[in-house]
Design a protein around this motif. Structure first.
Motif, PDB file in Angstrom:
ATOM      1  N   MET A   1     -68.854  -9.471  69.252  1.00 47.17           N
ATOM      2  CA  MET A   1     -69.450  -9.475  67.309  1.00 47.17           C
ATOM      3  C   MET A   1     -70.217  -8.268  67.457  1.00 47.17           C
ATOM      4  N   SER A   2     -69.906  -7.003  66.699  1.00 43.92           N
ATOM      5  CA  SER A   2     -70.182  -6.654  66.618  1.00 43.92           C
ATOM      6  C   SER A   2     -71.780  -6.090  65.832  1.00 43.92           C
ATOM      7  N   PHE A   3     -72.155  -5.260  65.856  1.00 40.49           N
ATOM      8  CA  PHE A   3     -74.063  -5.618  65.116  1.00 40.49           C
ATOM      9  C   PHE A   3     -73.491  -5.500  63.636  1.00 40.49           C
ATOM     10  N   ASN A   4     -72.954  -4.630  63.017  1.00 41.83           N
ATOM     11  CA  ASN A   4     -72.514  -4.905  61.324  1.00 41.83           C
ATOM     12  C   ASN A   4     -72.003  -6.385  61.001  1.00 41.83           C
ATOM     13  N   GLN A   5     -71.274  -6.655  61.622  1.00 44.07           N
ATOM     14  CA  GLN A   5     -70.619  -8.302  61.481  1.00 44.07           C
ATOM     15  C   GLN A   5     -71.869  -9.394  61.798  1.00 44.07           C
ATOM     16  N   ALA A   6     -72.755  -8.461  62.589  1.00 42.06           N
ATOM     17  CA  ALA A   6     -73.388  -9.728  63.609  1.00 42.06           C
ATOM     18  C   ALA A   6     -74.331  -9.918  61.300  1.00 42.06           C
ATOM     19  N   ALA A   7     -74.539  -8.700  61.404  1.00 50.02           N
ATOM     20  CA  ALA A   7     -76.080  -8.261  60.163  1.00 50.02           C
ATOM     21  C   ALA A   7     -75.460  -9.104  58.975  1.00 50.02           C
ATOM     22  N   ILE A  34     -82.734 -19.976  60.235  1.00 49.02           N
ATOM     23  CA  ILE A  34     -81.657 -19.487  60.550  1.00 49.02           C
ATOM     24  C   ILE A  34     -81.786 -18.215  61.811  1.00 49.02           C
ATOM     25  N   ARG A  35     -82.705 -17.159  61.664  1.00 46.34           N
ATOM     26  CA  ARG A  35     -82.840 -16.291  62.465  1.00 46.34           C
ATOM     27  C   ARG A  35     -83.077 -16.758  63.864  1.00 46.34           C
ATOM     28  N   SER A  36     -83.562 -17.830  64.177  1.00 45.98           N
ATOM     29  CA  SER A  36     -83.697 -18.755  66.187  1.00 45.98           C
ATOM     30  C   SER A  36     -82.662 -18.501  66.117  1.00 45.98           C
ATOM     31  N   LEU A  37     -81.227 -19.790  65.339  1.00 45.21           N
ATOM     32  CA  LEU A  37     -79.493 -19.036  65.909  1.00 45.21           C
ATOM     33  C   LEU A  37     -78.923 -18.557  65.866  1.00 45.21           C
ATOM     34  N   PHE A  38     -78.712 -17.064  65.067  1.00 45.60           N
ATOM     35  CA  PHE A  38     -78.682 -16.018  65.790  1.00 45.60           C
ATOM     36  C   PHE A  38     -79.458 -15.199  67.050  1.00 45.60           C
ATOM     37  N   GLU A  39     -80.354 -15.297  66.483  1.00 48.59           N
ATOM     38  CA  GLU A  39     -81.500 -15.189  67.943  1.00 48.59           C
ATOM     39  C   GLU A  39     -80.561 -15.380  69.418  1.00 48.59           C
ATOM     40  N   ALA A  40     -80.675 -16.978  69.619  1.00 49.69           N
ATOM     41  CA  ALA A  40     -80.083 -17.297  70.706  1.00 49.69           C
ATOM     42  C   ALA A  40     -78.724 -17.419  70.903  1.00 49.69           C
ATOM     43  N   ASN A  41     -78.124 -16.515  70.334  1.00 50.38           N
ATOM     44  CA  ASN A  41     -76.823 -15.578  70.415  1.00 50.38           C
ATOM     45  C   ASN A  41     -76.693 -14.736  70.234  1.00 50.38           C
ATOM     46  N   ASN A  43     -77.427 -11.938  72.902  1.00 52.28           N
ATOM     47  CA  ASN A  43     -76.554 -12.178  74.489  1.00 52.28           C
ATOM     48  C   ASN A  43     -75.709 -12.266  74.482  1.00 52.28           C
ATOM     49  N   VAL A  44     -75.405 -12.503  73.565  1.00 52.35           N
ATOM     50  CA  VAL A  44     -73.265 -12.654  74.428  1.00 52.35           C
ATOM     51  C   VAL A  44     -72.741 -11.228  73.705  1.00 52.35           C
ATOM     52  N   ARG A  45     -71.280 -10.848  75.347  1.00 49.26           N
ATOM     53  CA  ARG A  45     -71.057 -10.296  75.166  1.00 49.26           C
ATOM     54  C   ARG A  45     -69.378 -10.329  75.183  1.00 49.26           C
ATOM     55  N   ASP A  46     -69.576 -11.274  75.698  1.00 45.06           N
ATOM     56  CA  ASP A  46     -67.530 -11.340  75.240  1.00 45.06           C
ATOM     57  C   ASP A  46     -67.180 -11.618  74.197  1.00 45.06           C
ATOM     58  N   ARG A  48     -64.197 -12.571  73.639  1.00 37.85           N
ATOM     59  CA  ARG A  48     -63.111 -13.364  72.918  1.00 37.85           C
ATOM     60  C   ARG A  48     -64.680 -14.454  71.572  1.00 37.85           C
ATOM     61  N   GLN A  49     -64.892 -14.516  72.894  1.00 40.12           N
ATOM     62  CA  GLN A  49     -66.665 -15.753  72.065  1.00 40.12           C
ATOM     63  C   GLN A  49     -66.857 -15.334  71.197  1.00 40.12           C
ATOM     64  N   GLN A  50     -67.675 -14.047  70.768  1.00 36.76           N
ATOM     65  CA  GLN A  50     -67.799 -13.199  69.395  1.00 36.76           C
ATOM     66  C   GLN A  50     -67.119 -13.722  68.883  1.00 36.76           C
ATOM     67  N   LYS A  51     -65.355 -13.440  68.546  1.00 36.06           N
ATOM     68  CA  LYS A  51     -64.593 -14.187  67.712  1.00 36.06           C
ATOM     69  C   LYS A  51     -64.867 -15.666  67.357  1.00 36.06           C
ATOM     70  N   VAL A  52     -65.172 -16.669  67.715  1.00 38.73           N
ATOM     71  CA  VAL A  52     -65.067 -17.925  67.798  1.00 38.73           C
ATOM     72  C   VAL A  52     -66.574 -18.425  67.526  1.00 38.73           C
ATOM     73  N   LEU A  53     -67.635 -17.733  67.559  1.00 38.31           N
ATOM     74  CA  LEU A  53     -68.947 -17.501  67.312  1.00 38.31           C
ATOM     75  C   LEU A  53     -69.118 -17.249  65.353  1.00 38.31           C
ATOM     76  N   PHE A  54     -67.678 -16.063  65.213  1.00 40.92           N
ATOM     77  CA  PHE A  54     -67.575 -15.271  64.121  1.00 40.92           C
ATOM     78  C   PHE A  54     -67.350 -16.423  62.879  1.00 40.92           C
ATOM     79  N   ARG A  55     -65.941 -16.758  64.325  1.00 43.24           N
ATOM     80  CA  ARG A  55     -65.091 -18.100  63.001  1.00 43.24           C
ATOM     81  C   ARG A  55     -66.357 -19.230  63.075  1.00 43.24           C
ATOM     82  N   GLU A  56     -66.818 -19.684  63.546  1.00 45.56           N
ATOM     83  CA  GLU A  56     -67.044 -21.263  63.375  1.00 45.56           C
ATOM     84  C   GLU A  56     -68.634 -20.558  61.725  1.00 45.56           C
ATOM     85  N   THR A  57     -69.567 -19.258  62.483  1.00 51.63           N
ATOM     86  CA  THR A  57     -70.221 -19.366  61.549  1.00 51.63           C
ATOM     87  C   THR A  57     -69.277 -19.267  59.883  1.00 51.63           C
ATOM     88  N   GLU A  58     -68.866 -18.550  59.909  1.00 52.41           N
ATOM     89  CA  GLU A  58     -67.543 -18.307  58.687  1.00 52.41           C
ATOM     90  C   GLU A  58     -67.406 -19.052  58.188  1.00 52.41           C
TER      91      GLU A  58
END
Length: 98
Positions: A1-7, A34-41, A43-46, A48-58
């Motif tokens: 997940m890029s920084f812009n997508q996460a922001a 909400i901030r703590s949930l985003f902070e917990a993830n 350091n995710v750099r993979d 594929r895992q970022q896409k999964v997190l992005f889809r779940e959050t959406e």
């Protein structure tokens, strides 16, 4: 997940929480959570895992969408939008003012 997508997701999450909170002090606690949930993830750099997190959050955001979201009173759709518009100038009155 890029920084812009996460922001973008973070901002949308905060705005969605504000739609459901009646008072700012209640929303503040939710914002910290909400901030703590985003902070917990953070350091995710993979990718594929970022896409999964992005889809779940959406999906979560879509499920929690408020049926009547908050709009600023003076914004389009707000209760005071275009309430006290200045009177428009009539071209006829300018020509025959003498």
């Amino acid at each position: 997940m890029s920084f812009n997508q996460a922001a973008s997701l973070y901002r949308r999450s905060l705005k969605l929480a504000l739609d459901w909170a009646v008072h700012r002090h209640i929303w503040r606690g939710q914002a910290v959570y909400i901030r703590s949930l985003f902070e917990a993830n953070r350091n995710v750099r993979d990718p594929r895992q970022q896409k999964v997190l992005f889809r779940e959050t959406e999906k979560l955001l879509e499920g929690w969408k408020h049926p009547d979201p908050y709009r600023a009173p003076t914004a389009p759709g707000g209760s005071k939008y275009e309430r006290n518009l200045p009177a428009r100038e009539l071209p006829y009155a300018e020509r025959h003012a003498h």
